[in-house]
Design an enzyme around this catalytic site. Structure first.
Site, PDB file in Angstrom:
ATOM      1  N   LYS A 192      53.194  97.276  55.207  1.00 61.77           N
ATOM      2  CA  LYS A 192      52.641  96.289  56.138  1.00 61.77           C
ATOM      3  C   LYS A 192      53.033  94.889  55.676  1.00 61.77           C
ATOM      4  O   LYS A 192      52.965  94.576  54.470  1.00 61.77           O
ATOM      5  CB  LYS A 192      51.122  96.454  56.168  1.00 61.77           C
ATOM      6  CG  LYS A 192      50.370  95.611  57.175  1.00 61.77           C
ATOM      7  CD  LYS A 192      48.893  95.997  57.151  1.00 61.77           C
ATOM      8  CE  LYS A 192      48.062  95.221  58.156  1.00 61.77           C
ATOM      9  NZ  LYS A 192      46.643  95.676  58.173  1.00 61.77           N
ATOM     10  N   SER A 264      44.953  96.642  62.565  1.00 61.22           N
ATOM     11  CA  SER A 264      46.103  95.746  62.495  1.00 61.22           C
ATOM     12  C   SER A 264      47.302  96.360  61.769  1.00 61.22           C
ATOM     13  O   SER A 264      48.388  95.772  61.754  1.00 61.22           O
ATOM     14  CB  SER A 264      45.710  94.439  61.772  1.00 61.22           C
ATOM     15  OG  SER A 264      45.420  94.671  60.403  1.00 61.22           O
ATOM     16  N   SER A 288      41.339  98.602  60.362  1.00 58.92           N
ATOM     17  CA  SER A 288      42.772  98.416  60.541  1.00 58.92           C
ATOM     18  C   SER A 288      43.648  99.544  60.019  1.00 58.92           C
ATOM     19  O   SER A 288      44.863  99.509  60.186  1.00 58.92           O
ATOM     20  CB  SER A 288      43.214  97.094  59.910  1.00 58.92           C
ATOM     21  OG  SER A 288      42.697  96.009  60.634  1.00 58.92           O
TER      22      SER A 288
END
Length: 554
Positions: A192, A264, A288
């Protein structure tokens, strides 16, 4: 995280003194009418005489704020206080499992190389260990898939191709010489894009930071390099870790390109689900990992708070941020977690919690007592049949299911802890006005939330952390005698356990009527990821949901 906004005005008092400050050399004098108006925001009822007595202190506080703002605070600077999720009476449980990986099944290189896309980490590791394929070949295979499918999925911020090929060749050389580092040696992965990586941009998914480079490797990147894994890509996150919209567009779930992958950890889940990488690293503050794992039909592990170092990661909430793996199965998550868990002085909370991890896949799940949120499972909700089938399968495996009720304290009313910390982490972004550059500008987007959160009083923030202590202690008592529990993936349990720091695994367990994947959530006792993953592996061995993958007709 858009659901947070309704709580900001209802659960959080709004401290106006920060707003009273101006950019002028001579600040506006603080008057009794100003203080009276401010206290209306807080729900306070001081008399005019009391407010008049406070005016000098209020002015001094404002001067203090102005002085403090002259000091540059990078996002990487953490508060001096450290959140500790360990209950006051916590005792470690007896050792569970033999801390050994089960012997891997024999794996053969498929005739159709495209089939490799959905092989598990364990299977790919065996192919590499037995020299049926090289890491360089495998890395080029996944880099090609990332290039082919990212234009539609929008899951990549940066390919790290040069680094990946360098690491892959080094892995091949070591394996050739008999220096085998373990099951991740030579395995491609993605991270990420809130985890810093030397030599590449770390954009946090946001326009103001899209050209940002940080001269360090995040702890997760370092530990995976030490395990021999190969970093192929930085993966998308919703802007500043909210949702699935970033400066490059909207990240999609490969099950339906008209749908977002949620957030996310949007790119991490999308890339794994599409077979662009065998695993990826995500992060969770308030859903997330769980949320995009559901949207993309993958297995996501949110570890106990403090188990994986966040050094080198973008800070949103110092007391809630957690890093964790997203993969195809519980076994794959365990392999990655084993490489990441442990102490790191750069993230002091890791020094407060247990640093060990034991594989427990040999354990007899018939000995487990697992709670389930009876009231949540009994209510009417979409795709309830999938969850009921999961409970039935666990009973069939011999797992004892025990009705459980969560603490009744309304956890949602203290989620302003997150927004207060986020506003502090991005204080300079807000005060500089650069928040205007961000893609999302609605009432429930970060620019407005950061501004609103400047009005949360320090006293109310501290009171909320004390209230959080009650939640932690209550949860510890309620889970005594249980080895974990289960909940529908989006019950109120999600907020509660992110506040208390409990580990969770989002597990695929079926599909909606529209053909989109669904998950159920397994929670573990604090710091008992081994037992939790053993339970999930037993469920996944008995079902095939974790083996399903989308057809990429684009």
């Amino acid at each position: 995280m858009k659901h947070l906004f309704p709580y900001l005005l209802g659960g959080a008092a709004c401290f106006a003194l920060g707003a009273l400050s101006t950019a002028a050399d001579t600040p506006t004098p603080i008057t009794v009418p100003m203080a009276r108006a401010a206290q209306e925001l807080f729900g306070l009822k001081f008399t005019d005489a009391q407010l008049d007595s406070a005016r000098q202190d209020l002015a001094e506080y404002r001067d203090n704020y102005a002085a403090n703002r002259k000091v540059t605070l990078a996002n990487s600077v953490a508060p001096a206080t450290i959140f500790n999720p360990v209950p006051s009476t916590w005792q470690p449980s007896p050792a569970f499992g033999n801390d050994k990986l089960p012997k891997a099944d024999k794996v053969k290189l498929p005739a159709n190389r495209e089939d490799l896309a959905f092989y598990s980490v364990r299977q790919l590791g065996e192919l590499l260990r037995s020299k049926q394929i090289s890491s360089e070949e495998l890395t080029k295979f996944y880099l090609d898939r990332l290039k082919r499918f990212d234009p539609k999925l929008r899951c990549v911020t940066s390919l790290t191709e040069e680094l990946a090929l360098q690491q892959a060749r080094a892995a091949d050389e070591e394996i050739k010489k008999g220096k085998y580092r373990g099951p991740l040696h030579g395995i491609p992965y993605g991270a990420k894009d809130l985890f810093s990586t030397k030599g590449y941009k770390t954009t946090w998914g946001s326009v103001p930071y899209k050209e940002q480079t940080l001269d360090e490797d995040a702890a997760v990147v370092t530990r995976l390099r030490e395990a021999g894994a190969v970093l192929c890509a930085k993966l998308t996150l919703g802007e500043l870790a909210m949702g699935d919209v970033w400066y490059g567009g909207k990240t999609r779930t490969p099950w339906n390109l008209e749908k977002g992958s949620s957030g996310s950890s949007a790119g991490s889940a999308s890339a794994v689900a599409a077979g662009l990488l065998p695993f990826a690293i995500g992060a969770e503050t308030l859903g997330s990992i769980v949320s995009p794992s559901t949207a993309c039909g993958v297995t996501g592990l949110r570890p106990s708070f403090g188990r994986i170092s966040r050094a080198g990661a973008m800070a949103l909430s110092w007391t809630m941020d957690k890093a964790g793996p997203i993969a195809r199965s519980a076994e794959d998550c365990a392999l990655v977690f084993d490489a990441l868990v442990g102490q790191d002085r750069r993230d002091p909370v890791t020094l407060l919690v247990p640093a060990d991890f034991r594989y427990a896949f040999d354990a007899d799940v018939k000995k487990l007592r697992i709670g389930y949120l009876k009231a949540d499972f009994e209510r009417a909700y979409p795709n309830k049949a999938n969850d009921e089938a999961t409970l039935a399968e666990l009973r069939k495996l011999g797992v004892e299911l025990v009705p459980l009720e969560l603490p009744q304290l309304p956890a949602n009313d203290i989620t302003y802890l997150l927004t207060a910390e986020g506003a502090a982490a991005f204080d300079d972004l807000t005060r500089s006005g650069r928040d205007k550059e961000m893609v999302n500008q609605g009432k429930s987007a970060w620019p407005n939330i950061f501004r609103s959160s400047r009005f949360i009083p320090a006293v109310e923030y501290i009171q909320a952390q004390r209230y959080r202590t009650l939640l932690i202690e209550d949860m510890y008592k309620r889970l005594q005698g249980l080895d974990g529990y289960m909940a529908p993936s989006f019950s109120r349990n999600l907020v509660l356990t992110n506040l208390t720091g409990h580990p969770a695994v989002a597990v695929p367990n079926g599909f909606t009527k529209e053909g989109l994947p669904q998950t159920i959530t397994f929670m573990g006792q604090l710091f008992e990821e081994g037992k939790l993953l053993a339970l999930v592996k037993a469920y996944q061995d008995a079902t095939t949901f974790d083996e399903q993958h989308p057809k990429l007709n684009f």
